[in-house]
Motif scaffolding. Structure first.
Motif, short mmCIF file in Angstrom:
data_model
loop_
_atom_site.label_atom_id
_atom_site.label_comp_id
_atom_site.label_asym_id
_atom_site.label_seq_id
_atom_site.Cartn_x
_atom_site.Cartn_y
_atom_site.Cartn_z
N GLN A 97 5.94 -27.37 -30.35
CA GLN A 97 6.64 -26.19 -30.84
C GLN A 97 6.97 -26.28 -32.33
O GLN A 97 6.90 -25.29 -33.04
CB GLN A 97 7.92 -25.99 -30.03
CG GLN A 97 8.53 -24.64 -30.21
CD GLN A 97 9.61 -24.37 -29.19
OE1 GLN A 97 10.07 -25.26 -28.49
NE2 GLN A 97 10.04 -23.13 -29.10
N SER A 98 7.30 -27.47 -32.82
CA SER A 98 7.71 -27.60 -34.23
C SER A 98 6.58 -27.26 -35.19
O SER A 98 6.83 -26.71 -36.26
CB SER A 98 8.23 -29.00 -34.51
OG SER A 98 7.21 -29.95 -34.27
N SER A 99 5.33 -27.57 -34.84
CA SER A 99 4.21 -27.28 -35.73
C SER A 99 3.43 -26.04 -35.29
O SER A 99 2.61 -25.53 -36.05
CB SER A 99 3.25 -28.47 -35.79
OG SER A 99 2.59 -28.64 -34.55
N GLY A 100 3.66 -25.60 -34.05
CA GLY A 100 2.93 -24.45 -33.53
C GLY A 100 1.47 -24.77 -33.22
O GLY A 100 0.62 -23.89 -33.25
N ARG A 101 1.18 -26.05 -32.93
CA ARG A 101 -0.19 -26.48 -32.69
C ARG A 101 -0.30 -27.19 -31.34
O ARG A 101 0.68 -27.71 -30.83
CB ARG A 101 -0.63 -27.44 -33.79
CG ARG A 101 -0.63 -26.80 -35.16
CD ARG A 101 -0.77 -27.81 -36.27
NE ARG A 101 -2.09 -28.44 -36.25
CZ ARG A 101 -2.44 -29.43 -37.05
NH1 ARG A 101 -1.58 -29.91 -37.93
NH2 ARG A 101 -3.64 -29.95 -36.99
N ASN A 116 -8.13 -30.25 -33.76
CA ASN A 116 -9.20 -30.44 -34.74
C ASN A 116 -9.55 -31.92 -34.95
O ASN A 116 -10.37 -32.25 -35.79
CB ASN A 116 -8.82 -29.80 -36.08
CG ASN A 116 -7.61 -30.46 -36.73
OD1 ASN A 116 -7.04 -31.40 -36.19
ND2 ASN A 116 -7.21 -29.96 -37.88
N GLY A 117 -8.92 -32.83 -34.19
CA GLY A 117 -9.21 -34.25 -34.30
C GLY A 117 -8.29 -35.00 -35.24
O GLY A 117 -8.37 -36.23 -35.34
N GLN A 118 -7.41 -34.31 -35.94
CA GLN A 118 -6.48 -34.95 -36.87
C GLN A 118 -5.42 -35.73 -36.08
O GLN A 118 -4.86 -35.25 -35.11
CB GLN A 118 -5.79 -33.87 -37.72
CG GLN A 118 -4.73 -34.40 -38.66
CD GLN A 118 -3.97 -33.28 -39.35
OE1 GLN A 118 -4.17 -32.12 -39.06
NE2 GLN A 118 -3.09 -33.65 -40.25
N LEU A 119 -5.19 -36.98 -36.53
CA LEU A 119 -4.18 -37.82 -35.89
C LEU A 119 -2.81 -37.16 -36.00
O LEU A 119 -2.42 -36.70 -37.07
CB LEU A 119 -4.15 -39.21 -36.52
CG LEU A 119 -3.16 -40.21 -35.95
CD1 LEU A 119 -3.51 -40.54 -34.50
CD2 LEU A 119 -3.13 -41.49 -36.77
N ARG A 120 -2.12 -37.11 -34.90
CA ARG A 120 -0.78 -36.51 -34.87
C ARG A 120 0.25 -37.61 -35.10
O ARG A 120 0.29 -38.58 -34.36
CB ARG A 120 -0.56 -35.86 -33.50
CG ARG A 120 0.79 -35.26 -33.31
CD ARG A 120 0.83 -34.57 -31.93
NE ARG A 120 2.19 -34.24 -31.59
CZ ARG A 120 2.91 -34.89 -30.71
NH1 ARG A 120 2.42 -35.92 -30.04
NH2 ARG A 120 4.16 -34.54 -30.45
#
Length: 122
Positions: A97-101, A116-120
């Motif tokens: 929720q904080s990033s909307g992703r 998109n494969g980006q490390l969270r």
């Protein structure tokens, strides 16, 4: 009367500050409903009948808090019953929720990645 306004304002701010939870919508909506109900009840109570703003604010806070909690409960229920979203590989996606992703969990490493494969990072 000035002390009451100060205390009511401080109480509303304290309620809203405690409403920042990650557990769901019930607490957040109950706090916002109580704060709005207290303000509306205080204004209505001051301008009608015997002019008792304190009683009006108390009644408004209870009614607003209960109404907000009911709305929040329904929002939580709708989120729980929503179908699980999955990526192209079939992995379940979770909404941040904080990033909307949306992100997924790599089962081998336990790391989390955005769609998109980006490390969270957390």
């Amino acid at each position: 009367m000035t002390n009451f306004k100060f205390l009511a304002g401080a109480g509303a701010i304290a309620l809203m500050a405690t409403a920042c939870t990650q557990t769901g919508n019930v607490e957040r909506n109950a706090a916002m409903g109580a704060a709005a109900g207290a303000v509306a009840g205080g204004v209505i109570g001051n301008n009608t009948g015997s002019g008792d703003a304190q009683t009006g604010a108390a009644i408004g806070a209870v009614v607003g808090g209960a109404g907000g909690a009911m709305v929040g409960r329904e929002q939580d229920r709708a989120q729980r019953e929503a179908p699980q979203r999955r990526d192209a590989s079939g992995r379940p996606l979770y909404y941040e929720q904080s990033s909307g992703r949306y992100y997924y969990v790599d089962q081998q490493t336990g790391r989390t990645y955005y769609e998109n494969g980006q490390l969270r990072s957390y």
